[in-house]
Design an enzyme around this catalytic site. Structure first.
Site, PDB file in Angstrom:
ATOM      1  N   ASP A  29     -31.209 -15.418  53.556  1.00 56.65           N
ATOM      2  CA  ASP A  29     -32.200 -15.814  54.553  1.00 56.65           C
ATOM      3  C   ASP A  29     -32.473 -14.635  55.495  1.00 56.65           C
ATOM      4  O   ASP A  29     -31.556 -13.919  55.905  1.00 56.65           O
ATOM      5  CB  ASP A  29     -31.687 -17.024  55.347  1.00 56.65           C
ATOM      6  N   ILE A  30     -33.731 -14.454  55.853  1.00 51.13           N
ATOM      7  CA  ILE A  30     -34.129 -13.347  56.713  1.00 51.13           C
ATOM      8  C   ILE A  30     -33.632 -13.537  58.153  1.00 51.13           C
ATOM      9  O   ILE A  30     -33.515 -12.557  58.907  1.00 51.13           O
ATOM     10  CB  ILE A  30     -35.676 -13.192  56.674  1.00 51.13           C
ATOM     11  N   GLY A  91     -37.936 -30.523  59.742  1.00 51.21           N
ATOM     12  CA  GLY A  91     -37.766 -29.129  60.146  1.00 51.21           C
ATOM     13  C   GLY A  91     -38.108 -28.119  59.065  1.00 51.21           C
ATOM     14  O   GLY A  91     -37.739 -26.947  59.166  1.00 51.21           O
ATOM     15  N   GLN A  92     -38.833 -28.560  58.029  1.00 47.01           N
ATOM     16  CA  GLN A  92     -39.206 -27.630  56.949  1.00 47.01           C
ATOM     17  C   GLN A  92     -40.337 -26.726  57.424  1.00 47.01           C
ATOM     18  O   GLN A  92     -41.363 -27.211  57.920  1.00 47.01           O
ATOM     19  CB  GLN A  92     -39.651 -28.420  55.717  1.00 47.01           C
ATOM     20  N   HIS A  98     -36.331 -25.667  48.861  1.00 46.26           N
ATOM     21  CA  HIS A  98     -35.239 -24.693  48.968  1.00 46.26           C
ATOM     22  C   HIS A  98     -34.027 -25.361  49.568  1.00 46.26           C
ATOM     23  O   HIS A  98     -34.127 -26.270  50.396  1.00 46.26           O
ATOM     24  CB  HIS A  98     -35.645 -23.477  49.809  1.00 46.26           C
ATOM     25  N   HIS A 100     -30.608 -24.446  51.671  1.00 46.98           N
ATOM     26  CA  HIS A 100     -29.876 -23.470  52.471  1.00 46.98           C
ATOM     27  C   HIS A 100     -28.391 -23.626  52.166  1.00 46.98           C
ATOM     28  O   HIS A 100     -27.882 -24.752  52.133  1.00 46.98           O
ATOM     29  CB  HIS A 100     -30.033 -23.759  53.973  1.00 46.98           C
TER      30      HIS A 100
HETATM   31  P1  5GP Z   1     -36.933 -24.206  56.373  1.00 46.73           P
HETATM   32  O1  5GP Z   1     -37.109 -24.076  57.846  1.00 46.73           O
HETATM   33  O2  5GP Z   1     -38.266 -24.413  55.679  1.00 46.73           O
HETATM   34  O3  5GP Z   1     -35.902 -25.198  55.944  1.00 46.73           O
HETATM   35  O4  5GP Z   1     -36.345 -22.828  55.885  1.00 46.73           O
HETATM   36  C1  5GP Z   1     -37.119 -21.695  55.664  1.00 46.73           C
HETATM   37  C2  5GP Z   1     -36.192 -20.519  55.758  1.00 46.73           C
HETATM   38  O5  5GP Z   1     -36.840 -19.403  55.195  1.00 46.73           O
HETATM   39  C3  5GP Z   1     -35.820 -20.143  57.194  1.00 46.73           C
HETATM   40  O6  5GP Z   1     -34.414 -20.209  57.355  1.00 46.73           O
HETATM   41  C4  5GP Z   1     -36.355 -18.730  57.349  1.00 46.73           C
HETATM   42  O7  5GP Z   1     -35.518 -17.888  58.122  1.00 46.73           O
HETATM   43  C5  5GP Z   1     -36.473 -18.262  55.922  1.00 46.73           C
HETATM   44  N1  5GP Z   1     -37.525 -17.291  55.709  1.00 46.73           N
HETATM   45  C6  5GP Z   1     -38.797 -17.340  56.170  1.00 46.73           C
HETATM   46  N2  5GP Z   1     -39.496 -16.281  55.747  1.00 46.73           N
HETATM   47  C7  5GP Z   1     -38.642 -15.536  54.990  1.00 46.73           C
HETATM   48  C8  5GP Z   1     -38.786 -14.292  54.264  1.00 46.73           C
HETATM   49  O8  5GP Z   1     -39.841 -13.679  54.216  1.00 46.73           O
HETATM   50  N3  5GP Z   1     -37.686 -13.846  53.607  1.00 46.73           N
HETATM   51  C9  5GP Z   1     -36.486 -14.508  53.623  1.00 46.73           C
HETATM   52  N4  5GP Z   1     -35.487 -13.960  52.964  1.00 46.73           N
HETATM   53  N5  5GP Z   1     -36.330 -15.678  54.282  1.00 46.73           N
HETATM   54  C10 5GP Z   1     -37.386 -16.181  54.960  1.00 46.73           C
END
Ligand code: 5GP
Ligand code: ZN
Length: 112
Positions: A29-30, A91-92, A98, A100
């Site tokens: 994760d970034i 919170g998506q 995906h 985590h």
């Molecule tokens: P969500 O909030 O949808 O459950 O998770 C999305 C995740 O993707 C977040 O934890 C966010 O930090 C990660 N993320 C968003 N953009 C990027 C990216 O460009 N590269 C990587 N490696 N992770 C990303």
């Protein structure tokens, strides 16, 4: 398709890759929320967990097999957390399924 994670799969956006096979990609994760924080995603675009059905559910079993191998190789033997955020209230933020995987610290419950 205008999807961030599809672009990462296509190699159009770089990532710190952890594992890849014909069905899934795992990458860090970034914006890590724990000492170890990576994502496992299907290569097939599935928007969120609500789109899992009898046609595509096999990928979820495969993802959890991959998670088990990766956490073993990363030595997360004290435990870890698998999170799936689905939809706006879940919170998506990226609408491509995906999971985590968070580890390397004690987790709290309930999550925020
Ligand atoms: P969500 O909030 O949808 O459950 O998770 C999305 C995740 O993707 C977040 O934890 C966010 O930090 C990660 N993320 C968003 N953009 C990027 C990216 O460009 N590269 C990587 N490696 N992770 C990303
Ligand atoms: Zn996608």
């Amino acid at each position: 398709m205008d999807c961030l994670f599809c672009k990462i799969i296509a190699g159009e956006i770089p990532c710190k890759k952890l594992y890849e096979d014909e069905q899934v990609l795992a990458f860090y994760d970034i914006d890590p929320q724990a000492p170890v924080h990576f994502l496992v995603i299907p290569k097939q675009h599935i928007a969120c967990a609500s789109e899992i059905d009898s046609e595509n559910s096999q990928i979820v079993a495969h993802i959890f097999e991959v998670i088990a191998k990766l956490v073993a190789s990363l030595k997360l033997s004290d435990g870890y957390r698998v999170v799936n955020n689905c939809g706006v209230q879940g919170g998506q933020t990226v609408p491509h399924l995906h999971f985590h995987i968070l580890g390397g610290r004690d987790m709290t419950w309930p999550p925020g």
